[in-house]
Scaffold this active site. Structure first.
Site, short mmCIF file in Angstrom:
data_model
loop_
_atom_site.label_atom_id
_atom_site.label_comp_id
_atom_site.label_asym_id
_atom_site.label_seq_id
_atom_site.Cartn_x
_atom_site.Cartn_y
_atom_site.Cartn_z
N LYS A 1 -4.90 -1.76 0.32
CA LYS A 1 -4.07 -2.93 0.33
C LYS A 1 -4.24 -3.58 1.78
O LYS A 1 -3.95 -4.71 1.92
CB LYS A 1 -2.68 -2.51 0.13
CG LYS A 1 -2.50 -2.11 -1.60
CD LYS A 1 -1.12 -2.17 -2.00
CE LYS A 1 -0.94 -1.99 -3.34
NZ LYS A 1 0.35 -1.66 -3.76
N LYS B 1 -10.88 0.30 -10.94
CA LYS B 1 -9.61 0.68 -11.61
C LYS B 1 -9.25 -0.82 -12.39
O LYS B 1 -9.32 -1.72 -11.59
CB LYS B 1 -8.60 1.30 -11.52
CG LYS B 1 -7.70 0.82 -10.25
CD LYS B 1 -6.22 1.69 -10.02
CE LYS B 1 -5.33 0.60 -9.22
NZ LYS B 1 -4.08 0.74 -9.06
N LYS C 1 -3.22 -4.57 -11.77
CA LYS C 1 -2.31 -5.78 -11.55
C LYS C 1 -2.66 -6.74 -10.78
O LYS C 1 -2.46 -8.01 -11.14
CB LYS C 1 -0.92 -5.24 -11.32
CG LYS C 1 -0.12 -4.44 -12.41
CD LYS C 1 1.49 -4.45 -11.82
CE LYS C 1 1.94 -3.42 -12.20
NZ LYS C 1 2.46 -2.20 -11.10
P1 TYM Z 1 2.09 1.30 -10.31
O1 TYM Z 1 3.13 0.20 -10.36
O2 TYM Z 1 0.74 0.59 -9.53
O3 TYM Z 1 1.45 1.76 -11.57
C1 TYM Z 1 2.18 2.33 -12.65
C2 TYM Z 1 1.64 3.66 -13.25
O4 TYM Z 1 0.08 3.26 -13.80
C3 TYM Z 1 -0.81 4.12 -13.34
N1 TYM Z 1 -1.99 3.15 -13.58
C4 TYM Z 1 -3.01 3.40 -14.22
N2 TYM Z 1 -3.32 4.48 -14.94
C5 TYM Z 1 -4.61 4.53 -15.47
N3 TYM Z 1 -5.56 3.55 -15.29
C6 TYM Z 1 -5.15 2.54 -14.46
N4 TYM Z 1 -6.02 1.31 -14.10
C7 TYM Z 1 -3.75 2.57 -13.91
N5 TYM Z 1 -3.14 1.46 -13.00
C8 TYM Z 1 -2.13 1.98 -12.74
C9 TYM Z 1 -0.28 4.39 -12.14
O5 TYM Z 1 -0.89 5.65 -11.64
C10 TYM Z 1 1.38 4.57 -12.17
O6 TYM Z 1 1.35 5.96 -12.70
N6 TYM Z 1 3.50 4.06 -6.38
C11 TYM Z 1 3.68 3.99 -8.01
C12 TYM Z 1 5.05 3.37 -8.56
C13 TYM Z 1 5.93 4.85 -8.00
C14 TYM Z 1 6.03 6.07 -8.45
C15 TYM Z 1 7.35 6.61 -7.82
C16 TYM Z 1 5.39 6.75 -9.59
C17 TYM Z 1 7.13 4.63 -7.09
N7 TYM Z 1 7.70 5.71 -6.85
C18 TYM Z 1 7.69 8.15 -7.99
C19 TYM Z 1 5.83 7.99 -9.76
C20 TYM Z 1 6.77 8.66 -9.00
C21 TYM Z 1 2.87 2.51 -8.20
O7 TYM Z 1 2.65 1.64 -7.60
O8 TYM Z 1 2.48 2.74 -9.53
#
Ligand code: TYM
Length: 338
Positions: free
Chosen positions: A116, A198, A201
């Protein structure tokens, strides 16, 4: 009421941009079956979104859209605790304490931070670097044992484990040490245009990403254009490391249709990529349509969403307050007289 006899699950998604099929297959979809056997908290992690620049009105809209999406995907607010991160101030407060336990060196090594920082070179703010500490705080605040996430979050959950272990050994047993729960085939859904990266978003190429709000035409168009492989046996639908594009589509097809990858290979034997891609599109559309309809219905009922969020924040706060006061006591802060 939280059920203290059940093990706890915590997870969250950032309300940043459009939620993708990767977020759904890698995370949200895997949460719903956990609700029966675990005490679950699902959080819309809005504070995390601030680590990259946001348009305030869009962030507000995305936060409510995501709340409705969680419910549309099967999160039951009468069973699980569904809430917005910023509604429970203990997340930010615990993050400060954990900041004093986490090391700059380990945060500097986080792959997502490095990535990032490269992509937002004009905005490498402290929040971007501290982000995994806030995530550790989300998890540890609720003494969560299992964290269902996609592969890209494993490193962050491991850091939360390290921080928990370090805190426990410095101040005596305080936190449950969490562990990841990964989906077998959905934990890393790839970009449709660059199938070794991957699906993300923040990908500027709209064709690379299926958003959960895409209409059927958009889904079909994107899947038709999905990059496949031009190896010697092109047009052979096979799950193979040498065929990352087709392997990714096979995973998506399998997860959306319920047909195993092995059966799908047989189903499309000799049929060619065109027929296969249409079938993938049908399977994805059949998953998205009911979710979209339900999300729309929920967003029209603002009163209901507000009640869910109010109750979710109250239930989450009750747990969070307990952990935070324990932590404050352990580190030597004088308790406030009430
Ligand atoms: P975020 O918002 O980027 O993504 C949310 C969830 O989606 C999963 N993910 C994917 N899984 C499979 N293939 C993909 N291409 C893909 N892109 C995203 C991510 O692994 C995630 O599970 N930091 C985290 C949010 C967060 C969180 C937490 C998660 C904040 N605090 C505590 C668990 C526990 C995040 O940015 O996810």
């Amino acid at each position: 009421m939280a059920d203290e006899t059940k093990k706890r699950v915590f997870s969250g998604v950032q309300p940043t941009g459009k939620v993708t099929l990767g977020n759904y297959l890698g995370a949200i979809r895997n949460w719903t079956p956990l609700q029966e056997s675990f005490d679950c908290l699902f959080c819309v992690v809005d504070l995390h979104s601030l680590t990259v620049r946001q348009v305030p009105a869009e962030l507000r809209k995305n936060t409510l859209d995501l709340t409705a999406l969680y419910i549309a995907c099967g999160i039951d607010p009468s069973q699980s605790i569904l809430f917005i991160q910023s509604h429970v101030h203990e997340h930010a407060e615990l993050a400060w304490i954990l900041d004093t336990v986490a090391y700059v060196g380990e945060l500097n090594r986080m792959t997502q931070f490095k990535d990032k920082a490269r992509r937002h070179a004009d905005n490498i703010n402290m929040g971007l670097m501290n982000y995994p500490v806030l995530m550790a705080s989300d998890i540890l605040l609720y003494q969560a044992e299992y964290i269902p996430v996609g592969k890209d979050q494993v490193q962050h959950v491991e850091l939360a484990r390290d921080i928990a272990v370090r805190f426990n050994s410095r101040y005596s047993d305080t936190f449950v040490v969490p562990q990841c729960m990964l989906s077998k085939t959905g934990s890393s859904i790839k970009s449709l245009q660059e199938p070794t990266a991957k699906m993300s978003k923040s990908d500027p190429d709209d064709n690379a990403v299926i958003s959960l709000t895409d209409d059927p035409d958009a889904v079909r168009r994107k899947l038709r254009r999905a990059v496949t492989d031009s190896d010697t046996d092109a047009h052979c639908v096979r799950h193979d490391a040498a065929k990352p594009g087709i392997s990714n589509l096979l995973n998506v097809y399998s997860l959306c249709s319920g047909v195993s990858v092995a059966d799908a290979e047989k189903q499309f034997e000799g049929k060619g990529y065109g027929v296969f891609k249409e079938a993938v599109a049908d399977a994805v559309v059949s998953v998205l349509q009911p979710i979209q309809a339900e999300q729309k219905r929920l967003l029209a009922d603002k009163g209901y969403l507000e009640r869910v969020l109010k109750e979710g924040a109250e239930r989450a706060s009750a747990i969070a307050q307990r952990t935070l006061s324990k932590v404050y006591r352990k580190v030597g802060l004088v308790p406030k007289i009430r």
